[in-house]
Every structure is written in structure tokens, then in C-alpha cells.
Design a protein around this motif. Structure first.
Motif, PDB file in Angstrom:
ATOM      1  N   ASP A  77       4.782  10.965  26.486  1.00 58.92           N
ATOM      2  CA  ASP A  77       4.195  12.045  25.669  1.00 58.92           C
ATOM      3  C   ASP A  77       4.748  12.014  24.247  1.00 58.92           C
ATOM      4  OD1 ASP A  77       2.742  12.803  27.828  1.00 58.92           O
ATOM      5  OD2 ASP A  77       4.033  14.488  28.396  1.00 58.92           O
ATOM      6  N   CYS A  78       6.054  11.726  24.110  1.00 63.12           N
ATOM      7  CA  CYS A  78       6.660  11.644  22.758  1.00 63.12           C
ATOM      8  C   CYS A  78       6.000  10.518  21.960  1.00 63.12           C
ATOM      9  CB  CYS A  78       8.152  11.347  22.848  1.00 63.12           C
ATOM     10  SG  CYS A  78       9.106  12.773  23.285  1.00 63.12           S
ATOM     11  N   ALA A  79       5.750   9.394  22.634  1.00 64.11           N
ATOM     12  CA  ALA A  79       5.118   8.254  21.949  1.00 64.11           C
ATOM     13  C   ALA A  79       3.703   8.634  21.501  1.00 64.11           C
ATOM     14  CB  ALA A  79       5.081   7.040  22.876  1.00 64.11           C
ATOM     15  N   ILE A  80       2.988   9.336  22.385  1.00 61.47           N
ATOM     16  CA  ILE A  80       1.616   9.762  22.039  1.00 61.47           C
ATOM     17  C   ILE A  80       1.685  10.739  20.856  1.00 61.47           C
ATOM     18  CG2 ILE A  80      -0.422  11.033  22.850  1.00 61.47           C
ATOM     19  CD1 ILE A  80       0.236   9.955  25.704  1.00 61.47           C
ATOM     20  N   GLU A  81       2.653  11.654  20.917  1.00 59.84           N
ATOM     21  CA  GLU A  81       2.805  12.646  19.845  1.00 59.84           C
ATOM     22  C   GLU A  81       3.095  11.952  18.505  1.00 59.84           C
ATOM     23  OE1 GLU A  81       2.162  15.793  20.613  1.00 59.84           O
ATOM     24  OE2 GLU A  81       2.416  16.368  18.515  1.00 59.84           O
ATOM     25  N   ALA A  82       3.974  10.937  18.561  1.00 56.05           N
ATOM     26  CA  ALA A  82       4.331  10.211  17.326  1.00 56.05           C
ATOM     27  C   ALA A  82       3.087   9.540  16.733  1.00 56.05           C
ATOM     28  CB  ALA A  82       5.394   9.167  17.626  1.00 56.05           C
ATOM     29  N   ALA A  83       2.284   8.941  17.600  1.00 51.97           N
ATOM     30  CA  ALA A  83       1.052   8.282  17.128  1.00 51.97           C
ATOM     31  C   ALA A  83       0.084   9.338  16.588  1.00 51.97           C
ATOM     32  CB  ALA A  83       0.413   7.500  18.275  1.00 51.97           C
ATOM     33  N   TYR A  84       0.037  10.475  17.264  1.00 51.16           N
ATOM     34  CA  TYR A  84      -0.878  11.553  16.861  1.00 51.16           C
ATOM     35  C   TYR A  84      -0.494  12.106  15.485  1.00 51.16           C
ATOM     36  CZ  TYR A  84      -3.804  15.688  17.526  1.00 51.16           C
ATOM     37  OH  TYR A  84      -4.753  16.657  17.379  1.00 51.16           O
ATOM     38  N   GLU A  85       0.804  12.291  15.306  1.00 51.46           N
ATOM     39  CA  GLU A  85       1.289  12.858  14.033  1.00 51.46           C
ATOM     40  C   GLU A  85       1.115  11.874  12.867  1.00 51.46           C
ATOM     41  OE1 GLU A  85       2.279  15.903  13.291  1.00 51.46           O
ATOM     42  OE2 GLU A  85       1.688  16.440  15.326  1.00 51.46           O
ATOM     43  N   SER A  86       1.059  10.574  13.178  1.00 50.85           N
ATOM     44  CA  SER A  86       0.947   9.561  12.108  1.00 50.85           C
ATOM     45  C   SER A  86      -0.499   9.252  11.740  1.00 50.85           C
ATOM     46  CB  SER A  86       1.607   8.251  12.546  1.00 50.85           C
ATOM     47  OG  SER A  86       2.841   8.500  13.113  1.00 50.85           O
ATOM     48  N   ARG A  87      -1.437   9.862  12.471  1.00 53.60           N
ATOM     49  CA  ARG A  87      -2.862   9.519  12.267  1.00 53.60           C
ATOM     50  C   ARG A  87      -3.318   9.707  10.824  1.00 53.60           C
ATOM     51  NH1 ARG A  87      -6.591  13.120  15.509  1.00 53.60           N
ATOM     52  NH2 ARG A  87      -5.106  14.518  14.513  1.00 53.60           N
ATOM     53  N   ALA A  88      -3.035  10.903  10.270  1.00 53.59           N
ATOM     54  CA  ALA A  88      -3.579  11.225   8.944  1.00 53.59           C
ATOM     55  C   ALA A  88      -3.000  10.278   7.894  1.00 53.59           C
ATOM     56  CB  ALA A  88      -3.251  12.674   8.601  1.00 53.59           C
ATOM     57  N   MET A  89      -1.690  10.022   7.992  1.00 56.37           N
ATOM     58  CA  MET A  89      -1.040   9.118   7.035  1.00 56.37           C
ATOM     59  C   MET A  89      -1.678   7.714   7.123  1.00 56.37           C
ATOM     60  SD  MET A  89       1.323   6.481   7.303  1.00 56.37           S
ATOM     61  CE  MET A  89       2.133   6.803   8.858  1.00 56.37           C
ATOM     62  N   MET A  90      -1.872   7.251   8.351  1.00 50.42           N
ATOM     63  CA  MET A  90      -2.414   5.895   8.522  1.00 50.42           C
ATOM     64  C   MET A  90      -3.878   5.838   8.060  1.00 50.42           C
ATOM     65  SD  MET A  90      -1.328   3.009   9.326  1.00 50.42           S
ATOM     66  CE  MET A  90      -2.013   1.398   9.648  1.00 50.42           C
ATOM     67  N   ALA A  91      -4.620   6.899   8.343  1.00 49.29           N
ATOM     68  CA  ALA A  91      -6.040   6.902   7.960  1.00 49.29           C
ATOM     69  C   ALA A  91      -6.203   6.881   6.444  1.00 49.29           C
ATOM     70  CB  ALA A  91      -6.730   8.134   8.550  1.00 49.29           C
ATOM     71  N   SER A  92      -5.187   7.401   5.724  1.00 54.12           N
ATOM     72  CA  SER A  92      -5.339   7.417   4.268  1.00 54.12           C
ATOM     73  C   SER A  92      -4.641   6.233   3.594  1.00 54.12           C
ATOM     74  CB  SER A  92      -4.800   8.742   3.700  1.00 54.12           C
ATOM     75  OG  SER A  92      -3.430   8.820   3.993  1.00 54.12           O
ATOM     76  N   MET A  93      -4.029   5.366   4.382  1.00 54.11           N
ATOM     77  CA  MET A  93      -3.389   4.174   3.775  1.00 54.11           C
ATOM     78  C   MET A  93      -4.478   3.219   3.255  1.00 54.11           C
ATOM     79  SD  MET A  93      -0.920   1.293   5.501  1.00 54.11           S
ATOM     80  CE  MET A  93       0.525   2.274   5.770  1.00 54.11           C
ATOM     81  N   PRO A  94      -4.400   2.806   1.996  1.00 59.17           N
ATOM     82  CA  PRO A  94      -5.448   1.914   1.472  1.00 59.17           C
ATOM     83  C   PRO A  94      -5.519   0.583   2.234  1.00 59.17           C
ATOM     84  CG  PRO A  94      -4.006   2.706  -0.288  1.00 59.17           C
ATOM     85  CD  PRO A  94      -3.383   3.132   1.002  1.00 59.17           C
ATOM     86  N   ALA A  95      -6.711   0.018   2.231  1.00 59.08           N
ATOM     87  CA  ALA A  95      -6.946  -1.226   2.973  1.00 59.08           C
ATOM     88  C   ALA A  95      -5.991  -2.329   2.530  1.00 59.08           C
ATOM     89  CB  ALA A  95      -8.390  -1.659   2.771  1.00 59.08           C
ATOM     90  N   TYR A  96      -5.723  -2.404   1.219  1.00 60.67           N
ATOM     91  CA  TYR A  96      -4.891  -3.528   0.761  1.00 60.67           C
ATOM     92  C   TYR A  96      -3.472  -3.403   1.326  1.00 60.67           C
ATOM     93  CZ  TYR A  96      -2.194  -0.946  -2.763  1.00 60.67           C
ATOM     94  OH  TYR A  96      -1.325  -0.097  -3.371  1.00 60.67           O
ATOM     95  N   GLN A  97      -3.011  -2.154   1.526  1.00 62.94           N
ATOM     96  CA  GLN A  97      -1.659  -1.974   2.095  1.00 62.94           C
ATOM     97  C   GLN A  97      -1.629  -2.333   3.582  1.00 62.94           C
ATOM     98  OE1 GLN A  97       0.024   1.908   1.320  1.00 62.94           O
ATOM     99  NE2 GLN A  97      -0.072   1.610  -0.890  1.00 62.94           N
ATOM    100  N   ARG A  98      -2.684  -1.962   4.290  1.00 62.63           N
ATOM    101  CA  ARG A  98      -2.747  -2.320   5.722  1.00 62.63           C
ATOM    102  C   ARG A  98      -2.777  -3.846   5.843  1.00 62.63           C
ATOM    103  NH1 ARG A  98      -7.143   1.529   5.547  1.00 62.63           N
ATOM    104  NH2 ARG A  98      -8.601  -0.050   6.294  1.00 62.63           N
ATOM    105  N   ALA A  99      -3.541  -4.480   4.955  1.00 62.29           N
ATOM    106  CA  ALA A  99      -3.629  -5.945   4.975  1.00 62.29           C
ATOM    107  C   ALA A  99      -2.270  -6.569   4.650  1.00 62.29           C
ATOM    108  CB  ALA A  99      -4.694  -6.422   3.996  1.00 62.29           C
ATOM    109  N   GLU A 100      -1.563  -5.969   3.693  1.00 66.67           N
ATOM    110  CA  GLU A 100      -0.259  -6.530   3.289  1.00 66.67           C
ATOM    111  C   GLU A 100       0.747  -6.509   4.445  1.00 66.67           C
ATOM    112  OE1 GLU A 100      -0.041  -5.628  -1.480  1.00 66.67           O
ATOM    113  OE2 GLU A 100       1.281  -4.481  -0.178  1.00 66.67           O
ATOM    114  N   ILE A 101       0.753  -5.405   5.191  1.00 69.93           N
ATOM    115  CA  ILE A 101       1.676  -5.307   6.334  1.00 69.93           C
ATOM    116  C   ILE A 101       1.361  -6.412   7.353  1.00 69.93           C
ATOM    117  CG2 ILE A 101       2.302  -3.865   8.327  1.00 69.93           C
ATOM    118  CD1 ILE A 101       1.841  -1.409   6.420  1.00 69.93           C
TER     119      ILE A 101
END
Ligand code: NAP
Length: 473
Positions: free
Chosen positions: A41-65
Motif C-alpha cells: 500500500d505504501c508503494a501504491i501511495e508513493a506512486a499515487y502521490e508522484s502522479r501529478a509531478m510525473m504527468a507535468s514533467m516535459p517529454a525531453y526530461q523523461r527522455a533524458e532519464i
């Protein structure tokens, strides 16, 4: 070596551990944390809480990682291959091949991150749409529960984690209990590559507890599962309205037409049947050969099989090593025995050396025997004569599975006919059904699953379409 869970960017101990044994030596390799329900549940919560940040990360940054991960994995190719060889008993040269494919998979994911887009709609094609502009967007789906099998522990994780990050999602990954080390290794590299905390979480433990918790959680938006049909069907039944993609098993077959040059195709067919001990979802399990060349094929196939080196997965000479577990070895031997009782003949193999089942070629197999109609997932292949191509197509389609099929023929009309008639997710002309590169759409029909992987196609599955209409009036 005592491993830890990876939750919210932290490495966390668990109350319970289980011993991970080498399938080849049965010696202990590591202690693996067994996540409690609360930790999942903690792992699911961590993923849930990170959703908005990840959704707003620009494509070039996701590609860079993802590009950075590619560079790190290239530097550690040998270490990665040894981890796979150790925990999965995958022969080292095959494991090196898997790492090279994993690198490509993440590279494709990085490239795909930059071309996620919708389309414009001809709104004025409808009388009522005049004066409006319409277009679609692809938005991340949210939290993805990724459940993976043992047989490609690094590349099949990549087929879920790669497109999930590319599309701006967050992930809770539950790797197979026999192959957690490959998944933890990738989590370490992604941490080093700068993936923000909480975007990838890795929880190990039994499928029935950890996997089931992911499937039932309201905070998980999609389950992407690769594994056996029985588990996949159970997941589908429990997932409610969650999106579910299922990459399941098969009993893949190939048809070999008269006139085929056997000298060139026999090594390919032997590789397709015995690579990774036949533990490949598109492993070549059934070979249907035109009767005019059947005897020649049989003899050459057995001779080529005889050349395979069996033994230690960590040796570069080894072609075939141990099955994933002693119960799987027992089951395979039992299936061979049953097919012999039903009239089959063993042309070569059928015996064991330690936990290794020697590559086994079966003839005169009844199509109702398990080694024909079920997924054998072991180094066992059957060769059967056919008098027409139509007969071969009928045999291949007479299966509850339909992942990929192959046909070797020099006749383009025969090839075209087969490609139309074979009821599978992918038809390989002049190739084994085991052929796969990682950007191609990949998935099955019937009990082989639903949905497609291959980066572009997985990104489609992992994003939701949003429609936007502008009224210009
Ligand atoms: P499996 O037994 O179905 O396990 C796959 C994953 O599901 C593992 O992580 C497993 O965890 C988990 N699991 C087990 N029970 C579960 C449950 N009740 N709820 C949620 N998760 C659960 O398959 P496998 O033996 O690892 O892999 C072999 C199968 O995968 C074969 O059928 C093969 O054809 C298929 N496969 C398909 C593809 C494809 O792309 N189509 C590719 C590779 C493999 P535990 O390990 O803890 O049990």
C-alpha cells in the motif's frame, strides 16, 4: 546478499525474507524481502502521490532519464547479464543478448517519449460541427501496476517500465519471485539516472499477496501483466474497471514447405526451440514439415540438437541450462511420459542431467497430448509431417493460444495465404515464430492475451485519449 524493497525512493527492509536459490545449483543467491500488505500500500501511495509531478514533467526530461539509463546499462552490460544468468539460469550468451535488447528497449522508450501526440479532427465534416476546432491529446493513465514473469527478467521489465516513464506515468513493479535481482538492479540504475522518488517502486513477494493487492487497489489505474494464462485470466476477473493488458503464453508452431533450404533454417529452428530452455512465450514447440522433406528435416534437426552444450548457465559455452525450478523439471518429464504413453516417440533427449532437461525432440505426437496442445515451456519440440500447407495451418490454428506463427516457403502465394489464415498476433514469413525485436507490435489473440507491447503500442495502452473542442462562434 540481503535485498531491500524500493518504495518512495528509499531502500526499505521487510519483516519477512525468503531465500532465492539458483535454479542450476539450488544454492542460495540472496535473501529477498517479502513485502507486507501495508508495504505494498505504501508503494501504491508513493506512486499515487508522484502522479501529478510525473504527468507535468516535459517529454525531453523523461527522455533524458531514459537515455541516461541506457548509458548506465551499457557500462554495466556484463554485470547485468551475470545477474540474469544467476537467478534465471539463462545461459550467459543468451543473457547477454537479453541485456542488449533491454538497452534497445529503453532507447526506443526514450525516443517514443518525444512523439506522444493526438490528432486533429475534421469537425466540419458534420453539419453540427461547423465552426469548431477539435483535437485529441494523449494523457498519462496514472499509476501502473506492472507484474512480470521470470523468463526475460530484464527486458520484460523494460517493456513496462520504459513506456510507463516515457508516457509520464508512475509504476509499482512486482517482478517474478524467482527473478527479483534484475528488477532491483534496474531500479538502482534509474535512481542513479535521476528518476524522481516515488515514480518507480519495486515490491517483491508472492504473486498471490503482492500482485493481488496491486490488482485490487483503487489507486492503481492499469495493470500490465506478462505471465501465464491462468494467472492472467484471474487478474482480468478481479481488475474491475482498471485497464488490463495481458501478454500470456502459447504453443507456437512453424510450417515448413517443400523446397525449403533446410541447411539454412535448421539452426534457426533449433535455436527457436531450445533457447532459454524453451522458456520463451514464442518458443518453437510444434514443427509441421511437408512430407516430401520430413525425413531429411528430422534427421538434420536431431543432428543439430546433438551439438547443443548443456550445463552451467554462467559458462559462455552453454546453450541449454536448468529449468526454472525442480517442479517444472518434474512436470516436463511427466508430460513427456504421458505423450509416449499416447503413442509418441523420443528422437533425442527425454532425460536429465541434474536440473537440466536435455533438449528433447518428439515424433508421432498425438495432437491432444499436453506437449502439443498446452504450453510446454521446456526444451521440448515436436516434429510432425503434413501433406499440404492447409493441414499445417489447421494444426497451428487448432490451439487455444495465438501469439505468433511462422512459415517457411518459396511460394509467395502460399505465404500470403498463410498470413491471411493463421489466427495469431503475428505471422513470420520465412522465419521462426520466436522472432522478435522490441519496437514491433507484440501480443496475442485467444488465450495468448489482450493488448500489445512494443514501445509505441505500449505507450498507446498506457495513455488515455482526451478530446478538446474549441467553439469559434
Ligand atoms: P506466472 O506464474 O503467471 O507469474 C507471472 C507473474 O505473476 C509473477 O510475478 C508472479 O509472481 C505473478 N503472480 C502469480 N500469481 C499472481 C496473482 N494471483 N495475482 C497477481 N500476480 C500473480 O508466469 P511465469 O511462470 O513467471 O512466466 C511464464 C509465463 O509467462 C508463460 O506462460 C509465458 O508464456 C508467459 N510469457 C508471456 C510473454 C508474452 O509477452 N506474451 C512473455 C514472457 C512470458 P510470483 O513469481 O511471485 O508467483
Amino acid at each position: 546478499m540481503k535485498k531491500q524493497l524500493f518504495i518512495a525512493g528509499e531502500w526499505i527492509a521487510s519483516e519477512k525474507y525468503s531465500e532465492l536459490l539458483s535454479p542450476f545449483t539450488l544454492e542460495k543467491i540472496a535473501d529477498i524481502p517479502q513485502a507486507s500488505g501495508e508495504q505494498v500500500d505504501c508503494a501504491i501511495e508513493a506512486a499515487y502521490e508522484s502522479r501529478a509531478m510525473m504527468a507535468s514533467m516535459p517529454a525531453y526530461q523523461r527522455a533524458e532519464i531514459l537515455e541516461k539509463l541506457v548509458r548506465l546499462l551499457k557500462e554495466k552490460e556484463q554485470q547485468a547479464a551475470e545477474i540474469i544468468a544467476l537467478e534465471a539460469a539463462k545461459p550467459l550468451k543468451t543473457a547477454i543478448g537479453e541485456v542488449q535488447r533491454t538497452i534497445e528497449t529503453y532507447k526506443f522508450a526514450a525516443e517514443e517519449a518525444k512523439r506522444i501526440h493526438g490528432e486533429t479532427i475534421s469537425m466540419d465534416a458534420a453539419i453540427g460541427g461547423v465552426g469548431r476546432i477539435g483535437y485529441t491529446l494523449r494523457e498519462p493513465i496514472g499509476v501502473i501496476g506492472a507484474i512480470t514473469p521470470f523468463n526475460f527478467p530484464m527486458n520484460l521489465v523494460a517493456h513496462k517500465v520504459g513506456p510507463a516513464i516515457a508516457a509520464g506515468n508512475t509504476v509499482v513493479l512486482k517482478p517474478a519471485s524467482q527473478t527479483p535481482l534484475s528488477a532491483y538492479f534496474i531500479a538502482e540504475l534509474l535512481e542513479e539516472a535521476g528518476l524522481p522518488k516515488g515514480v518507480l517502486n519495486v515490491v517483491t513477494g508472492s504473486g498471490r499477496i503482492v500482485g493481488a493487492r496491486l490488482v485490487s487497489s483503487d489507486k492503481v489505474n492499469m495493470i500490465t501483466f506478462t505471465g501465464s494464462p491462468s494467472v492472467g485470466i484471474g487478474i482480468r476477473n478481479k481488475a474491475g474497471l482498471k485497464k488490463v493488458t495481458l501478454e500470456l503464453g502459447s504453443n507456437a508452431g512453424v510450417i515448413i514447405d517443400k523446397g525449403t533450404n533446410l541447411n539454412t533454417i535448421i539452426p534457426q529452428c533449433v535455436m527457436g526451440a531450445f533457447s532459454n530452455q524453451g522458456q520463451v512465450c514464442i518458443s518453437l514447440q510444434r514443427i509441421y514439415v511437408h512430407e516430401e522433406i520430413y525425413d531429411d528435416f528430422k534427421q538434420k534437426f536431431v543432428a543439430e540438437t546433438q551439438k547443443l552444450v548443456c550445463g552451467d548457465p554462467l559458462s559462455l559455452d552453454t546453450d541449454v541450462s536448468a529449468l526454472i525450478s525442480p517442479p517444472d523439471l518434474e512436470r516436463s518429464l511427466q508430460w513427456i511420459k504421458e505423450s509416449v504413453a499416447e503413442g509418441a516417440v523420443i528422437a533425442i533427449g527425454g532425460t536429465t542431467e541434474g536440473n537440466v532437461l536435455l533438449p528433447t525432440v518428439m515424433l508421432d505426437v498425438n495432437s491432444h497430448s499436453k506437449i502439443s496442445c498446452q504450453e510446454v515451456f521446456a526444451p521440448i519440440v515436436l516434429i510432425h509431417p503434413i501433406s499440404t500447407i492447409e493441414e499445417g495451418i489447421k494444426y497451428i490454428n487448432d490451439s487455444k493460444y495465438g501469439l505468433q506463427a511462422g512459415i517457411y516457403t518459396n511460394d509467395i502465394n502460399t505465404a500470403l495465404h498463410a498470413s491471411n489464415k493463421l489466427h495469431v498476433g503475428g505471422v513470420m514469413i520465412n522465419d521462426i515464430p520466436t522472432f522478435r525485436v522490441d519496437q514491433m507490435p507484440y501480443g496475442g489473440v485467444k488465450e495468448s492475451g489482450t493488448g500489445r507491447e512494443g514501445l509505441k503500442y505500449a505507450v498507446e495502452e498506457m495513455t488515455e485519449m482526451k478530446l478538446v473542442i474549441w467553439n469559434q462562434a
